[in-house]
Scaffold this active site. Structure first.
Site, mmCIF file in Angstrom:
data_model
loop_
_atom_site.group_PDB
_atom_site.id
_atom_site.type_symbol
_atom_site.label_atom_id
_atom_site.label_comp_id
_atom_site.label_asym_id
_atom_site.label_seq_id
_atom_site.Cartn_x
_atom_site.Cartn_y
_atom_site.Cartn_z
ATOM 1 N N ALA A 23 -3.272 -1.253 5.155
ATOM 2 C CA ALA A 23 -2.126 -0.580 4.547
ATOM 3 C C ALA A 23 -2.293 0.933 4.527
ATOM 4 O O ALA A 23 -1.314 1.667 4.430
ATOM 5 C CB ALA A 23 -1.927 -1.100 3.124
ATOM 6 N N THR A 26 -5.990 3.024 10.075
ATOM 7 C CA THR A 26 -6.740 2.235 11.051
ATOM 8 C C THR A 26 -8.241 2.388 10.828
ATOM 9 O O THR A 26 -8.715 3.462 10.459
ATOM 10 C CB THR A 26 -6.384 2.694 12.479
ATOM 11 O OG1 THR A 26 -4.963 2.632 12.645
ATOM 12 C CG2 THR A 26 -7.042 1.801 13.516
ATOM 13 N N VAL A 27 -8.970 1.297 11.057
ATOM 14 C CA VAL A 27 -10.423 1.301 10.945
ATOM 15 C C VAL A 27 -11.002 1.181 12.351
ATOM 16 O O VAL A 27 -10.572 0.330 13.137
ATOM 17 C CB VAL A 27 -10.926 0.145 10.068
ATOM 18 C CG1 VAL A 27 -12.454 0.209 9.931
ATOM 19 C CG2 VAL A 27 -10.261 0.179 8.706
ATOM 20 N N ASP A 144 -9.966 -5.026 -4.899
ATOM 21 C CA ASP A 144 -9.445 -5.619 -3.665
ATOM 22 C C ASP A 144 -10.486 -6.529 -3.024
ATOM 23 O O ASP A 144 -10.706 -6.491 -1.820
ATOM 24 C CB ASP A 144 -9.011 -4.527 -2.687
ATOM 25 C CG ASP A 144 -8.131 -5.068 -1.556
ATOM 26 O OD1 ASP A 144 -7.574 -6.176 -1.706
ATOM 27 O OD2 ASP A 144 -8.011 -4.396 -0.527
#
Length: 232
Positions: A23, A26-27, A144
């Site tokens: 969300a 980018t990783v 999370d």
């Protein structure tokens, strides 16, 4: 700390592959051009003001950097922090973490029937809770927790990832009900009540059950449906 935040990432890390899109950006899997080791690059877009980065963001990054010195075996290491200005109102902060090839979701998907041995589940949970206790003792609510944020090395070492990032993402907002992935979200978050570290323990319970079942415990398709499945 401000000196660390001002460092440019360009030329120091070479992206190799895209790991995923979340969300908040980018990783990437990347190579540290100095050491040759692989790292994970996580980009965070932060709104800036006339004074630059919000103090709350700097504090959160400083906290993550401070935890690095404890070198906890069940916490993924934050190796570097870099920043570059995108616009007058936005700065891209890149957090550089050690890279681990698989997460718990991938690990569980690879397990052949009938599933993980009880001793393996006990070992994974012991490491998982050790890392979470460390975060809570340092006043960090993960918010999370899900299998994708629990990394498992090739030798079976558990490392919690993405801790504290939700606070950076929402540094100018109150704690919001959207931070925890729906299936692992505690009832008090779904009901938009006040919450603290116990929301992480709820997520732990969901993940613990998933280690046995090899599928999520509560698969709601909306917040209301999620609550119904929990109450059932």
């Amino acid at each position: 700390m401000l000196g660390i935040m001002a460092k440019e990432i360009r030329g120091q890390y070479e992206p190799v592959a895209e790991i995923g899109v979340g969300a908040y950006g980018t990783v990437y899997k990347a190579r540290d051009l100095q050491s040759g080791k692989f790292v994970a690059l996580k980009n965070v877009r932060v709104q800036t003001n006339e004074n630059g980065l919000p103090l709350s963001t700097v504090r959160e990054v400083a906290l993550l950097k401070r935890l690095e010195h404890f070198d906890h075996p069940n916490i993924v290491k934050l190796m570097d922090v870099c920043a570059s200005t995108r616009t007058d109102r936005e700065t891209k902060v890149t957090l550089v973490f050690e890279h681990v090839d698989q997460d718990l979701k991938t690990y569980l998907n690879k397990v052949p029937p009938p599933g993980l041995p009880l001793e393996t589940i006990k070992n994974l949970m012991r490491q998982f809770l050790s890392g979470l206790e460390f975060l809570h003792l340092n006043c960090i609510v993960h918010r999370d927790l899900k299998p994708e944020n629990i990394l498992v090395t090739s030798c079976g070492q558990v490392k919690l990832a993405d801790f504290g990032l939700a606070r950076i993402y929402s540094c100018q907002m109150a704690l919001t009900p959207v931070v925890v992935t729906l299936w692992y979200r505690a009832p008090e978050v779904l009901l938009q009540s006040t919450y603290a570290t116990p929301v992480d323990i709820w997520s732990v319970g969901c993940i613990f059950a998933e280690m046995f079942r090899r599928k999520p415990l509560f698969c709601g398709n909306s917040e209301a449906d999620q609550l119904c499945k929990i109450f059932e």
